[in-house]
Design an enzyme around this catalytic site. Structure first.
Site, PDB file in Angstrom:
ATOM      1  CB  SER A 255      39.106  31.318  48.105  1.00  0.00           C
ATOM      2  OG  SER A 255      38.997  29.998  47.603  1.00  0.00           O
TER       3      SER A 255
ATOM      4  CE  LYS B 169      41.840  32.800  46.371  1.00  0.00           C
ATOM      5  NZ  LYS B 169      41.607  33.285  45.064  1.00  0.00           N
TER       6      LYS B 169
ATOM      7  CG  HIS C  49      43.287  29.373  49.257  1.00  0.00           C
ATOM      8  ND1 HIS C  49      42.895  29.306  47.934  1.00  0.00           N
ATOM      9  CD2 HIS C  49      42.300  28.782  49.964  1.00  0.00           C
ATOM     10  CE1 HIS C  49      41.723  28.718  47.854  1.00  0.00           C
ATOM     11  NE2 HIS C  49      41.337  28.384  49.068  1.00  0.00           N
ATOM     12  CG  ASN C  50      44.443  30.598  44.567  1.00  0.00           C
ATOM     13  OD1 ASN C  50      43.688  30.554  45.537  1.00  0.00           O
ATOM     14  ND2 ASN C  50      44.138  31.257  43.472  1.00  0.00           N
TER      15      ASN C  50
ATOM     16  CD  GLU D 187      42.231  26.450  44.078  1.00  0.00           C
ATOM     17  OE1 GLU D 187      41.860  27.255  44.962  1.00  0.00           O
ATOM     18  OE2 GLU D 187      42.087  26.697  42.863  1.00  0.00           O
TER      19      GLU D 187
HETATM   20  P1  NAP Z   1      35.591  37.759  34.468  1.00  0.00           P
HETATM   21  O1  NAP Z   1      34.321  37.015  34.629  1.00  0.00           O
HETATM   22  O2  NAP Z   1      36.412  37.516  33.273  1.00  0.00           O
HETATM   23  O3  NAP Z   1      35.244  39.311  34.579  1.00  0.00           O
HETATM   24  C1  NAP Z   1      36.230  40.265  34.410  1.00  0.00           C
HETATM   25  C2  NAP Z   1      35.669  41.634  34.731  1.00  0.00           C
HETATM   26  O4  NAP Z   1      36.746  42.556  34.640  1.00  0.00           O
HETATM   27  C3  NAP Z   1      34.597  42.109  33.781  1.00  0.00           C
HETATM   28  O5  NAP Z   1      33.634  42.808  34.509  1.00  0.00           O
HETATM   29  C4  NAP Z   1      35.381  43.043  32.863  1.00  0.00           C
HETATM   30  O6  NAP Z   1      34.583  44.064  32.292  1.00  0.00           O
HETATM   31  C5  NAP Z   1      36.346  43.650  33.842  1.00  0.00           C
HETATM   32  N1  NAP Z   1      37.522  44.242  33.205  1.00  0.00           N
HETATM   33  C6  NAP Z   1      38.517  43.586  32.579  1.00  0.00           C
HETATM   34  N2  NAP Z   1      39.454  44.455  32.153  1.00  0.00           N
HETATM   35  C7  NAP Z   1      39.038  45.684  32.530  1.00  0.00           C
HETATM   36  C8  NAP Z   1      39.577  46.970  32.400  1.00  0.00           C
HETATM   37  N3  NAP Z   1      40.750  47.187  31.803  1.00  0.00           N
HETATM   38  N4  NAP Z   1      38.871  47.993  32.900  1.00  0.00           N
HETATM   39  C9  NAP Z   1      37.704  47.802  33.509  1.00  0.00           C
HETATM   40  N5  NAP Z   1      37.136  46.596  33.676  1.00  0.00           N
HETATM   41  C10 NAP Z   1      37.808  45.545  33.198  1.00  0.00           C
HETATM   42  O7  NAP Z   1      36.577  37.527  35.723  1.00  0.00           O
HETATM   43  P2  NAP Z   1      36.270  36.880  37.161  1.00  0.00           P
HETATM   44  O8  NAP Z   1      36.323  35.385  37.048  1.00  0.00           O
HETATM   45  O9  NAP Z   1      35.071  37.512  37.755  1.00  0.00           O
HETATM   46  O10 NAP Z   1      37.581  37.299  37.964  1.00  0.00           O
HETATM   47  C11 NAP Z   1      37.756  38.593  38.504  1.00  0.00           C
HETATM   48  C12 NAP Z   1      38.909  38.522  39.508  1.00  0.00           C
HETATM   49  O11 NAP Z   1      38.580  37.575  40.531  1.00  0.00           O
HETATM   50  C13 NAP Z   1      40.221  38.042  38.903  1.00  0.00           C
HETATM   51  O12 NAP Z   1      41.293  38.674  39.548  1.00  0.00           O
HETATM   52  C14 NAP Z   1      40.229  36.555  39.254  1.00  0.00           C
HETATM   53  O13 NAP Z   1      41.520  36.006  39.272  1.00  0.00           O
HETATM   54  C15 NAP Z   1      39.600  36.599  40.633  1.00  0.00           C
HETATM   55  N6  NAP Z   1      38.985  35.352  41.103  1.00  0.00           N
HETATM   56  C16 NAP Z   1      38.256  34.577  40.259  1.00  0.00           C
HETATM   57  C17 NAP Z   1      37.686  33.389  40.736  1.00  0.00           C
HETATM   58  C18 NAP Z   1      36.847  32.511  39.855  1.00  0.00           C
HETATM   59  O14 NAP Z   1      36.536  31.376  40.294  1.00  0.00           O
HETATM   60  N7  NAP Z   1      36.450  32.957  38.682  1.00  0.00           N
HETATM   61  C19 NAP Z   1      37.862  33.034  42.085  1.00  0.00           C
HETATM   62  C20 NAP Z   1      38.591  33.876  42.917  1.00  0.00           C
HETATM   63  C21 NAP Z   1      39.142  35.027  42.423  1.00  0.00           C
HETATM   64  P3  NAP Z   1      33.890  43.904  30.822  1.00  0.00           P
HETATM   65  O15 NAP Z   1      32.577  43.238  31.082  1.00  0.00           O
HETATM   66  O16 NAP Z   1      33.774  45.279  30.338  1.00  0.00           O
HETATM   67  O17 NAP Z   1      34.825  43.052  30.003  1.00  0.00           O
END
Ligand code: NAP
Length: 474
Positions: free
Chosen positions: A130, A184, A187-188, A191
């Site tokens: 987080s 987590k 936590h959300n 949130e």
């Molecule tokens: P993001 O920016 O949308 O990035 C998604 C990533 O996943 C990209 O690298 C994408 O690759 C890859 N991907 C998606 N589908 C795929 C597949 N089938 N095979 C291989 N790679 C794949 O997402 P993010 O915000 O970083 O979130 C990632 C995770 O962290 C999620 O579970 C999210 O809920 C969690 N999270 C996010 C936050 C936040 O604030 N954003 C905070 C805590 C946790 P491509 O570039 O090839 O599309």
């Protein structure tokens, strides 16, 4: 070329920042992204940290670039993408290697994946992270589950990249299998409640008091220097004072009032109900987002039901009352969150240390606040009847602040100002301070139509009512 200590798949917002954080902390890391151009862009922007990074265009190369036993973090969207990445990695892994899912996975998926990979001799860790983009880059709160021995292999990396609260890492192994992802998720959920409650206060100040976004932002800024000091109050103060570059007016006034409620917030409510818990503040926040999405219906309702609020009669709401009411409602949300963690811990045999969960949340994460250290101490001492609201220190706070919560909810109700999370908080509080409720009648009703029986207050062995028949049906 020397091998990297850890690998990472998924260079999206979170993955890219986490990889840079790992590299900056001195751990060589190999990275892979499905869209290879994103890997190249990431490397081009990595600057001096590029020396610590090994870019890979195939998962096979990624796996070959790592010291053994391998440890690979997956940071992709939750659900099917995680399974797909795991499947793509497996042919290049050996027994004893470890996969760490750092996304927001549903903990049931984590339990399933760990069990399946274990059969193939692979270790799997579900790890909640987080803190958003900024946290991932400079220090998130990290909630780890899975096999404790596996965590020891990567503990130094995870602690190094985590946020620190007075030098103590906001990262720990909290329980086996899905425990990290469950903590987590809750936590959300908290949130969601925290954000909704702040938004409800904003609604009172905007709609009942006619204050501008900027003025409300300044008030929140003042509150952030007091007992409500928290990341969410701080960012709310900031965003309310931001101007729209196009219209020049407050930015928030230009934002459509619709939000989604997929994922972790909804999961918290679903899992709670499954466990026989009802964290109503969190459920209300999830529900409020759902209602927000029905904008057309709300606009129609505004026309049909205009002018139904009580004219006159309501007392003015003081800023000090609002501040205290928010404090009380927030304590109730945490009380419900901790009770849910405790219920899940018992159900899944995680032996969760609630004090440690609260300690991990003290820095780096979205719900970090000045109250969390005190909550951690209360949880460590043991929550009376499983509730934070009964704990020393918090019971006194609730006695001081609950009157304000009551006044705010009452005044808002008279004026037709919706306060789903505040109302839910008050209903819970009043329920929990009433030894004899009204479920005696529910039990009688159930016995009447379904012969379900009931327990008697005098403990005597007579469990059905003398209901008879002869009711008039309609
Ligand atoms: P993001 O920016 O949308 O990035 C998604 C990533 O996943 C990209 O690298 C994408 O690759 C890859 N991907 C998606 N589908 C795929 C597949 N089938 N095979 C291989 N790679 C794949 O997402 P993010 O915000 O970083 O979130 C990632 C995770 O962290 C999620 O579970 C999210 O809920 C969690 N999270 C996010 C936050 C936040 O604030 N954003 C905070 C805590 C946790 P491509 O570039 O090839 O599309």
């Amino acid at each position: 070329m020397s091998k990297a200590r850890i690998g990472l798949v998924g260079l999206g917002v979170m993955g890219a920042n986490l990889a840079l954080n790992i590299a900056e902390n001195g751990f060589p890391i190999a990275v892979y992204n499905r869209t290879t151009s994103h890997t190249d862009d990431f490397m081009a922007d990595a600057g001096a940290l590029a020396d610590q990074l090994t870019p890979c265009h195939e998962v096979e190369t990624l796996c070959a670039s790592l010291t053994t036993p391998r440890a690979i973090i997956i940071m992709v969207q939750a659900g099917a993408p995680v399974d797909s990445v795991i499947d793509s990695l497996k042919p290049y892994l050996e027994k004893g290697d470890m996969i760490i899912d750092a996304g927001n996975a549903n903990f049931h998926d984590t339990r399933r994946r760990e069990a399946a990979l274990k059969e193939e001799g692979l270790n799997f860790i579900g790890m909640g992270v987080s803190g958003g983009e900024e946290g991932a880059r400079h220090g998130p709160a990290i909630m780890v589950g899975g096999d404790p021995a596996s965590f020891e292999v990567i503990r130094d990396i995870i602690e190094a990249i985590s946020a620190k609260y007075q030098d103590s890492p906001c990262a720990d192994h909290l329980g086996t299998d899905g425990a990290g992802h469950f903590v987590k998720t809750v936590h959300n959920g908290i949130e969601y409640a925290d954000m909704q409650m702040i938004a409800e206060v904003y609604g009172i100040l905007r709609d009942m008091d006619g204050r501008s976004a900027g003025d409300i932002g300044k008030l929140f800024e003042e509150w952030n220097a007091g007992p409500l000091a928290s990341y969410l109050v701080e960012i709310s103060a900031h965003v309310l004072q931001a101007s729209d570059p196009i219209s020049g007016g407050p930015m928030v006034d230009m934002i459509v009032d619709k939000a989604g409620q997929k994922g972790t917030g909804r999961w918290t409510a679903i899992e709670a109900l499954t466990l026989g818990e009802s964290p109503m503040t969190i459920e209300a926040a999830v529900g409020a987002r759902g209602w927000s999405a029905a904008k057309e219906a709300r606009e129609a309702g505004e026309k049909i039901y205009a002018g139904l609020e009580v004219q006159g009669g309501a007392h003015a709401i003081l800023d000090a009352d609002l501040e205290q009411a928010l404090l009380a409602a927030k304590i109730i949300a945490y009380s419900q969150g901790f009770a849910l963690l405790d219920a899940a811990s018992k159900e899944y045999d995680w032996n969760l240390d609630l004090g440690r969960c609260a300690e991990v949340w003290r820095a780096g994460c979205i719900i970090r606040s000045s109250m969390l250290d005190e909550m951690a101490s209360a949880a460590r001492a043991g929550l009376p009847n499983g509730q934070l609201i009964f704990a020393d220190g918090f019971a006194e706070k609730m006695k001081d602040a609950s009157g304000a919560l009551r006044r705010v909810v009452a005044a808002a109700a008279l004026k037709g100002q919706p306060m789903p999370a505040f109302s839910a908080a008050l209903a819970f509080f009043d329920t929990m301070r009433k030894g004899r409720g009204t479920t005696d009648l529910v039990q009688a009703q159930r016995d009447f139509f379904g012969a379900h029986g009931f327990d008697r207050v005098d403990g005597k062995d007579h469990h059905h009512g003398p209901w008879g028949s002869g009711l008039k049906s309609f």
